[in-house]
Design a protein around this motif. Sequence first.
Motif, PDB file in Angstrom:
ATOM      1  N   GLU A  84       0.853  -1.175   0.000  1.00  0.00           N
ATOM      2  CA  GLU A  84       0.000   0.000   0.000  1.00  0.00           C
ATOM      3  C   GLU A  84       0.896   1.235   0.000  1.00  0.00           C
ATOM      4  O   GLU A  84       1.860   1.300   0.765  1.00  0.00           O
ATOM      5  CB  GLU A  84      -0.844  -0.034   1.266  1.00  0.00           C
ATOM      6  CG  GLU A  84      -2.085   0.795   1.191  1.00  0.00           C
ATOM      7  CD  GLU A  84      -3.015   0.428   2.344  1.00  0.00           C
ATOM      8  OE1 GLU A  84      -4.018  -0.241   2.099  1.00  0.00           O
ATOM      9  OE2 GLU A  84      -2.691   0.790   3.482  1.00  0.00           O
ATOM     10  N   LYS A  85       0.602   2.169  -0.837  1.00  0.00           N
ATOM     11  CA  LYS A  85       1.459   3.348  -0.936  1.00  0.00           C
ATOM     12  C   LYS A  85       1.333   4.192   0.325  1.00  0.00           C
ATOM     13  O   LYS A  85       0.236   4.431   0.814  1.00  0.00           O
ATOM     14  CB  LYS A  85       1.060   4.173  -2.158  1.00  0.00           C
ATOM     15  CG  LYS A  85       2.041   5.307  -2.403  1.00  0.00           C
ATOM     16  CD  LYS A  85       2.110   5.730  -3.862  1.00  0.00           C
ATOM     17  CE  LYS A  85       3.261   6.692  -4.001  1.00  0.00           C
ATOM     18  NZ  LYS A  85       3.587   7.117  -5.304  1.00  0.00           N
ATOM     19  N   ARG A  86       2.472   4.597   0.864  1.00  0.00           N
ATOM     20  CA  ARG A  86       2.426   5.477   2.026  1.00  0.00           C
ATOM     21  C   ARG A  86       2.028   6.870   1.588  1.00  0.00           C
ATOM     22  O   ARG A  86       2.398   7.301   0.506  1.00  0.00           O
ATOM     23  CB  ARG A  86       3.812   5.575   2.669  1.00  0.00           C
ATOM     24  CG  ARG A  86       4.345   4.306   3.258  1.00  0.00           C
ATOM     25  CD  ARG A  86       5.752   4.566   3.770  1.00  0.00           C
ATOM     26  NE  ARG A  86       6.430   3.330   4.113  1.00  0.00           N
ATOM     27  CZ  ARG A  86       6.386   2.774   5.319  1.00  0.00           C
ATOM     28  NH1 ARG A  86       5.702   3.329   6.277  1.00  0.00           N
ATOM     29  NH2 ARG A  86       7.028   1.647   5.559  1.00  0.00           N
ATOM     30  N   PRO A  87       1.314   7.598   2.452  1.00  0.00           N
ATOM     31  CA  PRO A  87       0.995   8.976   2.095  1.00  0.00           C
ATOM     32  C   PRO A  87       2.253   9.826   1.912  1.00  0.00           C
ATOM     33  O   PRO A  87       2.293  10.711   1.082  1.00  0.00           O
ATOM     34  CB  PRO A  87       0.144   9.480   3.260  1.00  0.00           C
ATOM     35  CG  PRO A  87       0.251   8.465   4.333  1.00  0.00           C
ATOM     36  CD  PRO A  87       0.719   7.191   3.720  1.00  0.00           C
ATOM     37  N   GLU A  88       3.270   9.533   2.695  1.00  0.00           N
ATOM     38  CA  GLU A  88       4.540  10.232   2.530  1.00  0.00           C
ATOM     39  C   GLU A  88       5.661   9.213   2.668  1.00  0.00           C
ATOM     40  O   GLU A  88       5.517   8.225   3.373  1.00  0.00           O
ATOM     41  CB  GLU A  88       4.713  11.315   3.606  1.00  0.00           C
ATOM     42  CG  GLU A  88       3.757  12.464   3.441  1.00  0.00           C
ATOM     43  CD  GLU A  88       4.197  13.675   4.248  1.00  0.00           C
ATOM     44  OE1 GLU A  88       5.119  14.353   3.809  1.00  0.00           O
ATOM     45  OE2 GLU A  88       3.611  13.920   5.309  1.00  0.00           O
ATOM     46  N   PRO A  89       6.808   9.455   2.004  1.00  0.00           N
ATOM     47  CA  PRO A  89       7.930   8.528   2.150  1.00  0.00           C
ATOM     48  C   PRO A  89       8.342   8.444   3.616  1.00  0.00           C
ATOM     49  O   PRO A  89       8.336   9.443   4.334  1.00  0.00           O
ATOM     50  CB  PRO A  89       9.045   9.166   1.322  1.00  0.00           C
ATOM     51  CG  PRO A  89       8.396  10.171   0.452  1.00  0.00           C
ATOM     52  CD  PRO A  89       7.131  10.579   1.128  1.00  0.00           C
TER      53      PRO A  89
ATOM     54  N   GLN B  98      11.308  14.478 -10.861  1.00  0.00           N
ATOM     55  CA  GLN B  98      10.090  14.085 -10.148  1.00  0.00           C
ATOM     56  C   GLN B  98       8.826  14.454 -10.909  1.00  0.00           C
ATOM     57  O   GLN B  98       7.822  13.763 -10.816  1.00  0.00           O
ATOM     58  CB  GLN B  98      10.052  14.738  -8.768  1.00  0.00           C
ATOM     59  CG  GLN B  98      11.150  14.219  -7.875  1.00  0.00           C
ATOM     60  CD  GLN B  98      10.958  14.645  -6.446  1.00  0.00           C
ATOM     61  OE1 GLN B  98       9.965  15.264  -6.111  1.00  0.00           O
ATOM     62  NE2 GLN B  98      11.907  14.321  -5.613  1.00  0.00           N
TER      63      GLN B  98
ATOM     64  N   ASN C 155       8.507   3.888   0.250  1.00  0.00           N
ATOM     65  CA  ASN C 155       7.275   4.488  -0.270  1.00  0.00           C
ATOM     66  C   ASN C 155       6.036   3.627  -0.094  1.00  0.00           C
ATOM     67  O   ASN C 155       4.927   4.103  -0.283  1.00  0.00           O
ATOM     68  CB  ASN C 155       7.445   4.820  -1.755  1.00  0.00           C
ATOM     69  CG  ASN C 155       8.189   6.116  -1.948  1.00  0.00           C
ATOM     70  OD1 ASN C 155       7.825   7.127  -1.367  1.00  0.00           O
ATOM     71  ND2 ASN C 155       9.251   6.078  -2.723  1.00  0.00           N
TER      72      ASN C 155
ATOM     73  N   ARG D 269       4.048   0.277   2.187  1.00  0.00           N
ATOM     74  CA  ARG D 269       4.075  -0.557   3.375  1.00  0.00           C
ATOM     75  C   ARG D 269       3.269  -1.810   3.109  1.00  0.00           C
ATOM     76  O   ARG D 269       2.396  -1.827   2.238  1.00  0.00           O
ATOM     77  CB  ARG D 269       3.541   0.202   4.584  1.00  0.00           C
ATOM     78  CG  ARG D 269       2.038   0.366   4.562  1.00  0.00           C
ATOM     79  CD  ARG D 269       1.590   1.119   5.778  1.00  0.00           C
ATOM     80  NE  ARG D 269       0.985   2.368   5.352  1.00  0.00           N
ATOM     81  CZ  ARG D 269       0.987   3.470   6.061  1.00  0.00           C
ATOM     82  NH1 ARG D 269       1.539   3.511   7.235  1.00  0.00           N
ATOM     83  NH2 ARG D 269       0.403   4.548   5.613  1.00  0.00           N
TER      84      ARG D 269
ATOM     85  N   ARG E 281       0.473  -4.524   4.002  1.00  0.00           N
ATOM     86  CA  ARG E 281      -0.770  -4.571   4.735  1.00  0.00           C
ATOM     87  C   ARG E 281      -1.275  -6.005   4.654  1.00  0.00           C
ATOM     88  O   ARG E 281      -1.341  -6.591   3.583  1.00  0.00           O
ATOM     89  CB  ARG E 281      -1.775  -3.615   4.094  1.00  0.00           C
ATOM     90  CG  ARG E 281      -3.039  -3.434   4.912  1.00  0.00           C
ATOM     91  CD  ARG E 281      -3.962  -2.443   4.206  1.00  0.00           C
ATOM     92  NE  ARG E 281      -5.350  -2.735   4.550  1.00  0.00           N
ATOM     93  CZ  ARG E 281      -5.996  -2.130   5.530  1.00  0.00           C
ATOM     94  NH1 ARG E 281      -5.404  -1.198   6.229  1.00  0.00           N
ATOM     95  NH2 ARG E 281      -7.245  -2.440   5.790  1.00  0.00           N
TER      96      ARG E 281
END
Lengths: 361, 515
Positions: free
Chosen positions: A5-10, A235, A350, A352, A354
């Motif tokens: 799952e993509k983290r909201p922030e690194p 970026q 970036n 995590r 789950r």
Amino acid sequence: MVTLEKRPEPSEPWRWLAPLLAVALTLVAGGVMFALLGKDPVAAIRMIFWDPLFNETFAAYARPQLLVKAAPLILIALGLSFGFRANIWNIGAEGQYIMGALAAAGVALALYPLDAWWLFPLMIVAGALGGFLWAMIPAFLRTRFGTNEILVSLMLVYVAEAFQAAMALGPMRNPEGHGFPGSRNLQDYPAAHNAELVAGTGMHWGVVTAFLAVVIGYIALNRHLFGFQVRLTGQAPRAARFAGVDADRLVVICLGISGALAGLAGMFEISGPSGQVSIDFNIGYGFTAIIVAFLGRLHPIGILLAGLLMALSYIGGELAQFGLGVPAAAIKALQGMLLFFLLGVDVFTNYRLRWKPGRAG
Amino acid sequence: MSDAPLLVVDGITRRYPGVVANDHVSFDVGRAEIHALLGENGAGKSTLVKIIYGLVQPDEGRMLLEGTPYAPAEPREARAAGIAMVFQHFSLFEALSVAENIALGMEDPPPMNALATRIREVSAAYGLPLDPMRLVGELSAGERQRVEIIRCLLQEPRLLIMDEPTSVLTPQEVEILFRTLRRLREEGRSILYISHKLEEIRALCDRATILRLGKVVASCDPRACSARELAEMMVGSSFTQPERTQRPFGDVVLEVKDLDLPAGSPFGTSLRNVSFKVRAGEILGIGGVAGNGQEELLAALSGERTTAAGAVRLDKEAIGRLPPNPRRARGLLSAPEERLGHAAAPDMTLTENAMMTGAVRRHLVERGFLRWQAARRFAEEIVQRFDVRTAGVEHVARSLSGGNLQKFVIGREILQAPRALVVNQPTWGVDAAAAAAIRQALIDLAEKGVAVVVISQDLDELLEISDSFAALNAGRLSEPRPTEGLGIDEIGLLMGGVHGAAPASRNGAGQEETV
């Protein structure tokens, strides 16, 4: 079921933890590999990563070698890192390294046997210029005709190698060399020799330049508009254009910097540790530096550490080959693992994990 | 309406790290009912319909479809149960025909001829004209949506979910859509209609469930509420609507004359002969359906694309050849539509994003070196003045909600004291309160004598704030007219391209490359 799952922030901790974990995983996996090869894993790992620095018999030779080998890697990787951040892929640093070395050696040999203090600085300029101009070929072709700089810069490596062989056998051949290929040895040419600054340390002008480049690179990346434009372009290219970054100009600058630094690395190598223009004085620093750049996560400090680590693995690898009979390919595999684990672990900066309980439909 | 509801949603909860997207949500959709799901961005509407459609599984709660338990593990199960969904973003292949696209989405497609016949029948029956053999790449946004709707109708759904269906339509196309939806209701089908356009919901829906921060906060009959009441239920507090003011206009600040620009991408639109003038203190609204040259117009004004020098003039100076930063230095600022990746760099902090466009006018760069302290103060000023909800300016742009990032992006330009400001879709995907704040900020800016150009697909927005109006159609701009007294029908016709010019073909781009 496990999902990413993509983290909201690194994640800040992971940024620091990832390289350490990657090194740890490499040691474990490398140990398993050595065990499967029938070698004592602990002894092999110890010989590669510990003995070059701390073993009484080897350290005297290996420690200076560490700086000698790390300096060109760091210098080249640092140059590449700016382009890589901006999605400008110079894969041909090896060629720029060769051309820098040839330009510097050419100046010195043309003026032989000059004894002037300004010869060495002139060679530095020639080396940087040689690499810079060689890098301008892919830069020009990309900005003018939209060619792919990856292919052009890579192919120019082979052109440079052919040119190098021609030089070693032709114009630069040592007239007193009894017909053997190869130039005069610059180590015997005091005004042109990049000698050790302090005997027995491996410290030469190239090492000083590499450390200096790390500091300047750090400032450029974090405090200067150029570094900001590089990061922005990498970026968010559209945002960079909106912010007024001239994409073509950036291509020229990034390729120019990496070419000049690779050329410098070549210059310090040819005038010092290598000494002689031969048909194969280059030993792949330009390619290994690509790994160093990524291992150091394109950050100047990271590249400094990665360059030292990579140099260590080379020197230790040689020791292990002689001492334990570990095949050379296993050392390469170990270096590959390092990059592999780093990129793999990097995902967690970036993303995590789950855990999802399995569901019945 | 018969007694038992079609779909009962009971206590649905879905948690994501750090946020509860749906918190014990319960509501029901009756038979033959158009039911509105209303809420700000981030209220949990999307998650909820994804759960109903089987794309996301709930952590808690249950659903009943016609009285029997319903828990789709994937969209296929939802479709088999008679639930269909039209997404906000279409999933169509432009290089394939309408019929081929529809066949791709079917479990067991019939032969192409039979399918084409079915498509013609359905499109005729529901008043959605569509030729099954045309390539999707040639269709307008409204027609593409019809492909999606017909794809759903072929499944004979009992419940049709529509996510923000009107955001890409002209007023006339909206009318056609509404007629179709009402006919579906007459046939006894139910529709779950997601939107935050309040007038639409009042015109179309029988019932509304209002979500705020993942919870159901109210349920009402939208026909009996005013748009303002609905908005306040959504936001949870009252807010002031922007007020248009009468103000004198000054000299012409921004002038565009005979602007031609080839399309930037294969599916872009070339600008042809675009001309307009904006005076100091004036807000020019440019309407039009998406993909008619809006992005190209913004790029030509921001300096991302250069044109003939005299095609763009600021204070009479020809600036068409200047790149973005020299234009900023002269006072022409802009804010593109796409927040993430264009107006802002998603993975950079707010401070870095403030540096991005603020460097020139806010003097954030000194001899090539970045003044991070000053950039940080600038970012903090934006956050504070425009009420951007964030834990701090050191957080990355993508961690902000759409509305908050939009306030940041617009605020960043406004606080640079422009001479002229061009914004594209300033309130797209932004909640009502934030949208009102942004519109008010644009009006305040005009009050100070700035020339403002608002490019938008939201007609209500343009009617609310603009002093003059022009429509962009196939890369051509209609003659600007005073907004006062302009009717919605008239605007619809302008947007459809009936303004004297012959209908221009889309994508005629690369043929006439100007140097």
